[in-house]
Design a protein around this motif. Structure first.
Motif, PDB file in Angstrom:
ATOM      1  N   ALA A   1      50.612  36.427  22.625  1.00  0.00           N
ATOM      2  CA  ALA A   1      49.547  36.373  23.551  1.00  0.00           C
ATOM      3  C   ALA A   1      49.422  37.753  24.223  1.00  0.00           C
ATOM      4  N   PHE A   2      50.303  38.411  24.826  1.00  0.00           N
ATOM      5  CA  PHE A   2      50.309  39.507  25.645  1.00  0.00           C
ATOM      6  C   PHE A   2      49.987  40.744  24.353  1.00  0.00           C
ATOM      7  N   GLN A   3      50.495  40.824  23.414  1.00  0.00           N
ATOM      8  CA  GLN A   3      50.332  41.640  22.163  1.00  0.00           C
ATOM      9  C   GLN A   3      48.669  41.756  21.859  1.00  0.00           C
ATOM     10  N   LYS A   4      48.544  40.323  21.921  1.00  0.00           N
ATOM     11  CA  LYS A   4      46.682  40.156  21.525  1.00  0.00           C
ATOM     12  C   LYS A   4      45.821  40.678  22.497  1.00  0.00           C
ATOM     13  N   ALA A   5      46.305  40.366  23.792  1.00  0.00           N
ATOM     14  CA  ALA A   5      45.540  40.858  24.974  1.00  0.00           C
ATOM     15  C   ALA A   5      45.606  42.410  25.111  1.00  0.00           C
ATOM     16  N   VAL A   6      46.682  43.199  24.779  1.00  0.00           N
ATOM     17  CA  VAL A   6      46.640  44.217  24.750  1.00  0.00           C
ATOM     18  C   VAL A   6      45.660  45.234  23.669  1.00  0.00           C
ATOM     19  N   ARG A   7      45.909  44.562  22.362  1.00  0.00           N
ATOM     20  CA  ARG A   7      45.015  44.838  21.725  1.00  0.00           C
ATOM     21  C   ARG A   7      43.452  44.653  21.737  1.00  0.00           C
ATOM     22  N   GLU A   8      43.404  43.911  22.496  1.00  0.00           N
ATOM     23  CA  GLU A   8      41.772  43.526  22.772  1.00  0.00           C
ATOM     24  C   GLU A   8      41.394  44.312  24.149  1.00  0.00           C
ATOM     25  N   GLY A   9      42.122  45.092  24.706  1.00  0.00           N
ATOM     26  CA  GLY A   9      41.906  45.965  25.764  1.00  0.00           C
ATOM     27  C   GLY A   9      42.311  45.419  27.238  1.00  0.00           C
ATOM     28  N   VAL A  10      43.015  44.503  27.247  1.00  0.00           N
ATOM     29  CA  VAL A  10      43.628  44.113  28.721  1.00  0.00           C
ATOM     30  C   VAL A  10      44.633  44.864  29.199  1.00  0.00           C
ATOM     31  N   ARG A  11      44.420  45.468  30.231  1.00  0.00           N
ATOM     32  CA  ARG A  11      45.448  46.104  30.735  1.00  0.00           C
ATOM     33  C   ARG A  11      46.998  45.700  30.750  1.00  0.00           C
ATOM     34  N   ALA A  12      47.765  46.267  30.324  1.00  0.00           N
ATOM     35  CA  ALA A  12      49.135  45.594  29.994  1.00  0.00           C
ATOM     36  C   ALA A  12      49.905  45.251  31.703  1.00  0.00           C
ATOM     37  N   HIS A  13      49.813  46.172  32.342  1.00  0.00           N
ATOM     38  CA  HIS A  13      50.226  45.944  33.690  1.00  0.00           C
ATOM     39  C   HIS A  13      49.544  44.875  34.590  1.00  0.00           C
ATOM     40  N   GLY A  14      48.277  44.583  34.277  1.00  0.00           N
ATOM     41  CA  GLY A  14      47.807  43.451  35.113  1.00  0.00           C
ATOM     42  C   GLY A  14      48.445  42.111  34.508  1.00  0.00           C
ATOM     43  N   LEU A  15      49.215  42.165  33.406  1.00  0.00           N
ATOM     44  CA  LEU A  15      49.783  40.789  33.058  1.00  0.00           C
ATOM     45  C   LEU A  15      51.339  40.893  33.181  1.00  0.00           C
ATOM     46  N   ARG A  16      51.825  41.889  33.606  1.00  0.00           N
ATOM     47  CA  ARG A  16      53.405  42.099  33.900  1.00  0.00           C
ATOM     48  C   ARG A  16      53.872  40.864  34.516  1.00  0.00           C
ATOM     49  N   ALA A  17      53.530  40.578  35.788  1.00  0.00           N
ATOM     50  CA  ALA A  17      54.073  39.473  36.296  1.00  0.00           C
ATOM     51  C   ALA A  17      54.279  38.064  35.753  1.00  0.00           C
ATOM     52  N   ALA A  18      53.112  37.606  35.012  1.00  0.00           N
ATOM     53  CA  ALA A  18      52.944  36.472  34.342  1.00  0.00           C
ATOM     54  C   ALA A  18      53.882  36.592  32.898  1.00  0.00           C
ATOM     55  N   LEU A  19      53.964  37.955  32.510  1.00  0.00           N
ATOM     56  CA  LEU A  19      54.669  37.897  31.150  1.00  0.00           C
ATOM     57  C   LEU A  19      56.443  38.097  31.671  1.00  0.00           C
ATOM     58  N   SER A  20      56.501  38.645  32.913  1.00  0.00           N
ATOM     59  CA  SER A  20      57.898  38.541  33.018  1.00  0.00           C
ATOM     60  C   SER A  20      58.398  37.258  33.191  1.00  0.00           C
ATOM     61  N   ARG A  21      57.477  36.263  33.856  1.00  0.00           N
ATOM     62  CA  ARG A  21      57.888  34.898  34.128  1.00  0.00           C
ATOM     63  C   ARG A  21      58.222  33.922  32.883  1.00  0.00           C
ATOM     64  N   ALA A  22      57.490  34.682  31.529  1.00  0.00           N
ATOM     65  CA  ALA A  22      57.427  34.083  30.485  1.00  0.00           C
ATOM     66  C   ALA A  22      58.538  34.459  29.451  1.00  0.00           C
ATOM     67  N   VAL A  23      58.809  35.633  29.595  1.00  0.00           N
ATOM     68  CA  VAL A  23      59.637  36.299  28.754  1.00  0.00           C
ATOM     69  C   VAL A  23      60.910  37.009  29.232  1.00  0.00           C
ATOM     70  N   GLY A  24      60.850  37.000  30.616  1.00  0.00           N
ATOM     71  CA  GLY A  24      62.095  37.759  31.317  1.00  0.00           C
ATOM     72  C   GLY A  24      61.784  39.210  31.709  1.00  0.00           C
ATOM     73  N   ASP A  25      62.642  39.622  32.744  1.00  0.00           N
ATOM     74  CA  ASP A  25      61.992  41.075  33.053  1.00  0.00           C
ATOM     75  C   ASP A  25      62.518  41.886  31.867  1.00  0.00           C
ATOM     76  N   ARG A  26      63.630  42.013  31.426  1.00  0.00           N
ATOM     77  CA  ARG A  26      63.944  43.099  30.577  1.00  0.00           C
ATOM     78  C   ARG A  26      63.094  43.015  29.387  1.00  0.00           C
ATOM     79  N   ARG A  27      62.897  41.978  28.876  1.00  0.00           N
ATOM     80  CA  ARG A  27      61.788  41.560  27.592  1.00  0.00           C
ATOM     81  C   ARG A  27      60.365  42.496  28.094  1.00  0.00           C
TER      82      ARG A  27
END
Length: 166
Positions: free
Chosen positions: A129-155
């Motif tokens: 989902a993150f990779q698709k969002a970024v490819r579609e022009g969504v700013r990666a940093h805007g998803l950082r917190a939700a992404l960290s909760r889903a995959v962990g901070d390091r990943r």
């Protein structure tokens, strides 16, 4: 819409006074209720975490020819996300695209929240989902917190670095 003002005002009143069943009865008794009134009720169901009633309301809207809006879809995606229903959020995003509504940061954030709320967390789905969002022009940093909760901070940091290379 001027014609829907009385219904919307009544629904708003019932929701503010916590008379949810009365608000729902008003909507379901109308021949064709307006989308504003439906969205107010949908938002209430989302806040309350009631995925069953939110889904029933969406079905009702679709069966009555009331076109869901971005707000409608975001509300139902958020309640599904709260319950970790990744597959249902993904299906909802397909409906959003079918209705020619642009998937934005809020939709992807809901999907990432669903991934982090599922048990066990849906790490692979979150990464896709993150990779698709970024490819579609969504700013990666805007998803950082939700992404960290889903995959962990390091990943999440690794995925953010990957996004910066695009």
């Amino acid at each position: 819409d001027f014609d829907s003002a009385p219904l919307a005002a009544s629904v708003r009143h019932h929701l503010k006074t916590n008379e949810v069943d009365a608000a729902a009865a008003l909507i379901f008794s109308e021949a064709k209720p307006d989308v504003l009134s439906c969205n107010m009720l949908m938002n209430h169901y989302s806040v309350e975490g009631d995925v069953v009633k939110a889904s029933e309301l969406l079905d009702y809207m679709l069966n009555r020819g009331i076109p869901p809006t971005e707000e409608t879809y975001l509300s139902i995606c958020n309640v599904m996300a709260f319950h970790g229903q990744v597959t249902l959020v993904e299906g909802m995003l397909e409906l959003v695209q079918r209705d020619r509504i642009e998937l934005n940061i809020y939709f992807y954030r809901a999907l990432l929240e669903a991934c982090s709320s599922s048990r066990p967390p849906a790490v692979g789905a979150a990464e896709r989902a993150f990779q698709k969002a970024v490819r579609e022009g969504v700013r990666a940093h805007g998803l950082r917190a939700a992404l960290s909760r889903a995959v962990g901070d390091r990943r999440a940091q690794e995925l953010i670095r990957w996004a910066q290379t695009l």
